[in-house]
Design an enzyme around this catalytic site. Structure first.
Site, PDB file in Angstrom:
ATOM      1  N   TYR A 197      14.852  -9.706 -14.557  1.00  0.00           N
ATOM      2  CA  TYR A 197      13.465 -10.162 -14.368  1.00  0.00           C
ATOM      3  C   TYR A 197      13.167 -11.419 -15.172  1.00  0.00           C
ATOM      4  O   TYR A 197      12.382 -12.271 -14.752  1.00  0.00           O
ATOM      5  CB  TYR A 197      12.477  -9.018 -14.659  1.00  0.00           C
ATOM      6  CG  TYR A 197      12.451  -8.076 -13.499  1.00  0.00           C
ATOM      7  CD1 TYR A 197      13.097  -6.849 -13.529  1.00  0.00           C
ATOM      8  CD2 TYR A 197      11.862  -8.470 -12.295  1.00  0.00           C
ATOM      9  CE1 TYR A 197      13.133  -6.022 -12.427  1.00  0.00           C
ATOM     10  CE2 TYR A 197      11.891  -7.652 -11.180  1.00  0.00           C
ATOM     11  CZ  TYR A 197      12.533  -6.435 -11.247  1.00  0.00           C
ATOM     12  OH  TYR A 197      12.579  -5.644 -10.129  1.00  0.00           O
TER      13      TYR A 197
ATOM     14  N   ASP B 276       5.386 -12.206  -7.313  1.00  0.00           N
ATOM     15  CA  ASP B 276       5.157 -13.613  -7.695  1.00  0.00           C
ATOM     16  C   ASP B 276       3.650 -13.855  -7.825  1.00  0.00           C
ATOM     17  O   ASP B 276       2.846 -13.010  -7.406  1.00  0.00           O
ATOM     18  CB  ASP B 276       5.809 -14.562  -6.658  1.00  0.00           C
ATOM     19  CG  ASP B 276       5.160 -14.479  -5.271  1.00  0.00           C
ATOM     20  OD1 ASP B 276       5.899 -14.325  -4.275  1.00  0.00           O
ATOM     21  OD2 ASP B 276       3.919 -14.554  -5.172  1.00  0.00           O
TER      22      ASP B 276
ATOM     23  N   CYS C 252       5.645  -4.835 -29.216  1.00  0.00           N
ATOM     24  CA  CYS C 252       4.339  -4.762 -28.537  1.00  0.00           C
ATOM     25  C   CYS C 252       3.280  -5.422 -29.433  1.00  0.00           C
ATOM     26  O   CYS C 252       3.223  -5.152 -30.637  1.00  0.00           O
ATOM     27  CB  CYS C 252       3.961  -3.301 -28.289  1.00  0.00           C
ATOM     28  SG  CYS C 252       2.276  -3.118 -27.656  1.00  0.00           S
TER      29      CYS C 252
ATOM     30  N   CYS D 286       3.763  -1.815 -22.296  1.00  0.00           N
ATOM     31  CA  CYS D 286       4.336  -1.067 -23.413  1.00  0.00           C
ATOM     32  C   CYS D 286       4.332   0.423 -23.058  1.00  0.00           C
ATOM     33  O   CYS D 286       3.272   1.007 -22.792  1.00  0.00           O
ATOM     34  CB  CYS D 286       3.498  -1.291 -24.688  1.00  0.00           C
ATOM     35  SG  CYS D 286       4.066  -0.270 -26.065  1.00  0.00           S
TER      36      CYS D 286
ATOM     37  N   HIS E 239       2.770  -3.642  -6.318  1.00  0.00           N
ATOM     38  CA  HIS E 239       4.121  -3.439  -6.854  1.00  0.00           C
ATOM     39  C   HIS E 239       4.305  -4.142  -8.200  1.00  0.00           C
ATOM     40  O   HIS E 239       5.426  -4.275  -8.669  1.00  0.00           O
ATOM     41  CB  HIS E 239       5.182  -3.946  -5.856  1.00  0.00           C
ATOM     42  CG  HIS E 239       5.254  -3.108  -4.619  1.00  0.00           C
ATOM     43  ND1 HIS E 239       5.988  -3.497  -3.514  1.00  0.00           N
ATOM     44  CD2 HIS E 239       4.698  -1.918  -4.303  1.00  0.00           C
ATOM     45  CE1 HIS E 239       5.863  -2.553  -2.575  1.00  0.00           C
ATOM     46  NE2 HIS E 239       5.084  -1.587  -3.026  1.00  0.00           N
TER      47      HIS E 239
HETATM   48  C1  BV8 Z   1       6.491   5.782  -4.381  1.00  0.00           C
HETATM   49  C2  BV8 Z   1       9.647  -3.935  -7.085  1.00  0.00           C
HETATM   50  C3  BV8 Z   1       5.548   7.872  -4.989  1.00  0.00           C
HETATM   51  C4  BV8 Z   1      10.765  -4.792  -7.397  1.00  0.00           C
HETATM   52  C5  BV8 Z   1       9.487  -2.840  -5.001  1.00  0.00           C
HETATM   53  C6  BV8 Z   1      12.883   8.743  -3.208  1.00  0.00           C
HETATM   54  C7  BV8 Z   1      12.218   8.839  -4.418  1.00  0.00           C
HETATM   55  C8  BV8 Z   1      11.003   8.201  -4.630  1.00  0.00           C
HETATM   56  C9  BV8 Z   1      10.440   7.464  -3.623  1.00  0.00           C
HETATM   57  C10 BV8 Z   1      11.124   7.351  -2.441  1.00  0.00           C
HETATM   58  C11 BV8 Z   1      12.322   7.994  -2.202  1.00  0.00           C
HETATM   59  N1  BV8 Z   1      12.725   7.712  -0.938  1.00  0.00           N
HETATM   60  C12 BV8 Z   1      11.818   6.900  -0.351  1.00  0.00           C
HETATM   61  C13 BV8 Z   1      10.845   6.690  -1.238  1.00  0.00           C
HETATM   62  C14 BV8 Z   1       9.712   5.882  -1.082  1.00  0.00           C
HETATM   63  C15 BV8 Z   1      10.120   4.496  -1.579  1.00  0.00           C
HETATM   64  C16 BV8 Z   1      10.506   3.705  -0.355  1.00  0.00           C
HETATM   65  O1  BV8 Z   1       9.643   3.322   0.403  1.00  0.00           O
HETATM   66  N2  BV8 Z   1      11.812   3.481  -0.169  1.00  0.00           N
HETATM   67  C17 BV8 Z   1      12.222   2.744   1.036  1.00  0.00           C
HETATM   68  C18 BV8 Z   1      13.327   1.771   0.679  1.00  0.00           C
HETATM   69  C19 BV8 Z   1      12.612   3.772   2.083  1.00  0.00           C
HETATM   70  N3  BV8 Z   1       8.924   3.954  -2.197  1.00  0.00           N
HETATM   71  C20 BV8 Z   1       8.750   4.067  -3.510  1.00  0.00           C
HETATM   72  O2  BV8 Z   1       9.567   4.520  -4.296  1.00  0.00           O
HETATM   73  C21 BV8 Z   1       7.393   3.605  -4.004  1.00  0.00           C
HETATM   74  N4  BV8 Z   1       6.815   4.596  -4.854  1.00  0.00           N
HETATM   75  O3  BV8 Z   1       6.686   6.162  -3.251  1.00  0.00           O
HETATM   76  O4  BV8 Z   1       5.872   6.547  -5.348  1.00  0.00           O
HETATM   77  C22 BV8 Z   1       6.700   8.718  -5.398  1.00  0.00           C
HETATM   78  C23 BV8 Z   1       7.061   8.756  -6.736  1.00  0.00           C
HETATM   79  C24 BV8 Z   1       8.104   9.591  -7.103  1.00  0.00           C
HETATM   80  C25 BV8 Z   1       8.774  10.370  -6.143  1.00  0.00           C
HETATM   81  C26 BV8 Z   1       8.406  10.277  -4.800  1.00  0.00           C
HETATM   82  C27 BV8 Z   1       7.374   9.433  -4.412  1.00  0.00           C
HETATM   83  C28 BV8 Z   1       7.551   2.333  -4.809  1.00  0.00           C
HETATM   84  C29 BV8 Z   1       7.778   1.185  -3.852  1.00  0.00           C
HETATM   85  C30 BV8 Z   1       7.806  -0.129  -4.636  1.00  0.00           C
HETATM   86  C31 BV8 Z   1       9.235  -0.441  -4.996  1.00  0.00           C
HETATM   87  N5  BV8 Z   1       9.283  -1.734  -5.637  1.00  0.00           N
HETATM   88  N6  BV8 Z   1       9.516  -3.963  -5.652  1.00  0.00           N
HETATM   89  C32 BV8 Z   1      10.327  -6.202  -7.295  1.00  0.00           C
HETATM   90  O5  BV8 Z   1       9.561  -6.549  -6.368  1.00  0.00           O
HETATM   91  O6  BV8 Z   1      10.793  -6.950  -8.161  1.00  0.00           O
HETATM   92  S1  BV8 Z   1       9.662  -2.858  -3.354  1.00  0.00           S
HETATM   93  C33 BV8 Z   1      10.140  -4.360  -2.755  1.00  0.00           C
HETATM   94  O7  BV8 Z   1      10.075  -4.211  -1.312  1.00  0.00           O
HETATM   95  C34 BV8 Z   1       9.222  -5.533  -3.044  1.00  0.00           C
HETATM   96  O8  BV8 Z   1       8.056  -5.204  -3.741  1.00  0.00           O
HETATM   97  C35 BV8 Z   1       8.872  -6.022  -1.652  1.00  0.00           C
HETATM   98  O9  BV8 Z   1       7.671  -6.664  -1.596  1.00  0.00           O
HETATM   99  C36 BV8 Z   1       8.835  -4.739  -0.931  1.00  0.00           C
HETATM  100  C37 BV8 Z   1       8.749  -4.766   0.551  1.00  0.00           C
HETATM  101  O10 BV8 Z   1       9.656  -5.716   1.041  1.00  0.00           O
HETATM  102  P1  BV8 Z   1       9.032  -6.932   1.901  1.00  0.00           P
HETATM  103  O11 BV8 Z   1       7.998  -7.618   1.064  1.00  0.00           O
HETATM  104  O12 BV8 Z   1       8.588  -6.414   3.211  1.00  0.00           O
HETATM  105  O13 BV8 Z   1      10.264  -7.892   2.009  1.00  0.00           O
HETATM  106  P2  BV8 Z   1      11.445  -7.804   3.075  1.00  0.00           P
HETATM  107  O14 BV8 Z   1      12.500  -8.749   2.617  1.00  0.00           O
HETATM  108  O15 BV8 Z   1      11.789  -6.376   3.338  1.00  0.00           O
HETATM  109  O16 BV8 Z   1      10.782  -8.352   4.425  1.00  0.00           O
HETATM  110  C38 BV8 Z   1      10.340  -9.679   4.511  1.00  0.00           C
HETATM  111  C39 BV8 Z   1       9.758  -9.835   5.897  1.00  0.00           C
HETATM  112  O17 BV8 Z   1       9.256 -11.164   6.026  1.00  0.00           O
HETATM  113  C40 BV8 Z   1      10.781  -9.642   7.013  1.00  0.00           C
HETATM  114  O18 BV8 Z   1      10.211  -8.817   8.014  1.00  0.00           O
HETATM  115  C41 BV8 Z   1      10.995 -11.079   7.556  1.00  0.00           C
HETATM  116  O19 BV8 Z   1      11.209 -11.077   8.969  1.00  0.00           O
HETATM  117  C42 BV8 Z   1       9.663 -11.706   7.244  1.00  0.00           C
HETATM  118  N7  BV8 Z   1       9.721 -13.161   7.030  1.00  0.00           N
HETATM  119  C43 BV8 Z   1      10.699 -13.888   6.414  1.00  0.00           C
HETATM  120  N8  BV8 Z   1      10.325 -15.189   6.395  1.00  0.00           N
HETATM  121  C44 BV8 Z   1       9.107 -15.269   6.981  1.00  0.00           C
HETATM  122  C45 BV8 Z   1       8.712 -13.980   7.389  1.00  0.00           C
HETATM  123  N9  BV8 Z   1       7.548 -13.731   8.019  1.00  0.00           N
HETATM  124  C46 BV8 Z   1       6.742 -14.777   8.258  1.00  0.00           C
HETATM  125  N10 BV8 Z   1       7.037 -16.056   7.905  1.00  0.00           N
HETATM  126  C47 BV8 Z   1       8.211 -16.333   7.267  1.00  0.00           C
HETATM  127  N11 BV8 Z   1       8.476 -17.597   6.918  1.00  0.00           N
END
Ligand code: BV8
Length: 235
Positions: free
Chosen positions: A56, A94, A136, A117, A109
């Site tokens: 990070y 960002d 901290c 902390c 997120h």
């Molecule tokens: C939660 C931080 C409750 C890092 C991120 C097992 C245990 C726990 C949870 C889960 C589990 N299994 C599943 C889950 C749920 C999990 C989840 O959803 N997993 C997915 C992978 C299946 N979610 C979580 O864990 C969330 N918490 O559920 O808490 C809980 C708690 C405990 C136990 C159970 C439940 C937390 C989710 C947050 C994770 N952290 N980021 C960081 O960002 O540094 S997620 C990460 O993905 C980013 O934040 C990012 O923003 C996010 C989504 O991705 P996108 O932004 O959509 O980016 P991506 O590249 O995928 O897509 C870009 C799109 O843009 C594409 O479609 C592309 O076509 C398009 N594009 C590209 N260029 C352009 C464009 N469009 C227009 N114009 C352009 N020029």
């Protein structure tokens, strides 16, 4: 176009792509050459906090240089000229929405320029390096700082506000998100259920296909400003 009173703009990594920032799922599953699960999970942080801090700290250097693009700037124009409550719910860590002058921004997120902390909950705002040696500024304990980033397996931030906004939303714009990560990917369904018009701005249709009234294909830096011009003309 109708006139709307409560607009939500949900953004993902795609809105920042034209500012030169990598998205998450465009490459071969690697993100800045790291596997997301090696850096963006609470287990990874507990296993090797310095590795995650280094990732990070490096990402901060990249994000601090990025400039907002016409998509971010169009949101400011809409917020300044359209008579409605307009909220930006972003999955991005960002600060391009802030740099563009957007208001009412909710980083569900987390944010790259914040660390929390784990001892006292104090939020340290800095684009400088933070690591296991950082003390901290509030409780003066060392080694308990964590990037204020929501890792997989952690609960999202601002969810009380988000739930309220979704309950009264009448226009939902999803910009540059693949609709893969939950619960953010379910927001369009909630908005739709509450009667909102829903539009998806992406390069391609996403897995959330069914819940969008209209898909506006193309780069957000072109499609979103054009859409917002139309909306402003109709207001
Ligand atoms: C939660 C931080 C409750 C890092 C991120 C097992 C245990 C726990 C949870 C889960 C589990 N299994 C599943 C889950 C749920 C999990 C989840 O959803 N997993 C997915 C992978 C299946 N979610 C979580 O864990 C969330 N918490 O559920 O808490 C809980 C708690 C405990 C136990 C159970 C439940 C937390 C989710 C947050 C994770 N952290 N980021 C960081 O960002 O540094 S997620 C990460 O993905 C980013 O934040 C990012 O923003 C996010 C989504 O991705 P996108 O932004 O959509 O980016 P991506 O590249 O995928 O897509 C870009 C799109 O843009 C594409 O479609 C592309 O076509 C398009 N594009 C590209 N260029 C352009 C464009 N469009 C227009 N114009 C352009 N020029």
């Amino acid at each position: 176009m109708n006139s709307y009173k409560n607009i939500i703009i949900l953004t993902g990594a795609g809105i920042s792509a034209e500012s030169g920032l990598a998205t998450f799922r465009a490459s071969n599953g690697l993100w800045n050459n790291h596997k997301v699960e090696d850096v963006a999970t609470i287990e990874a942080f507990e296993r090797n906090p310095d590795y995650v801090h280094d990732f990070y700290n490096e990402l901060k250097l990249e994000l601090i240089k990025a400039q907002p693009n016409p998509a971010h700037l169009a949101i400011t124009k809409l917020q300044q000229n359209y008579p409605a409550k307009i909220s930006v719910i972003t999955q991005n860590v960002d600060t391009l929405h802030e740099k563009a002058g957007n208001q009412n921004i909710y980083h569900i997120h987390g944010q790259i320029n914040q660390s929390v902390c784990l001892n006292c909950g104090h939020i340290l705002e800095t684009f400088g390096d933070v690591d296991t040696q950082t003390q901290c500024h509030n409780c003066h304990v060392t080694g308990m700082m964590k990037p204020n980033i929501v890792f997989f397996g952690e609960n999202l931030l601002c969810m009380d506000t988000v739930e309220q906004l979704l309950s009264s939303c009448d226009l939902f714009l999803s910009v540059g998100t693949s609709g893969v990560v939950f619960p953010a990917a379910s927001f369009v369904q909630i908005a739709k259920y509450n009667g909102a018009k829903t539009f998806e701005f992406n390069l391609e249709p996403t897995s959330n296909n069914f819940y969008f009234d209209k898909h506006i294909m193309g780069p957000a830096g072109t499609t979103l400003p054009a859409f917002i011009e139309e909306l402003l003309k109709s207001s």
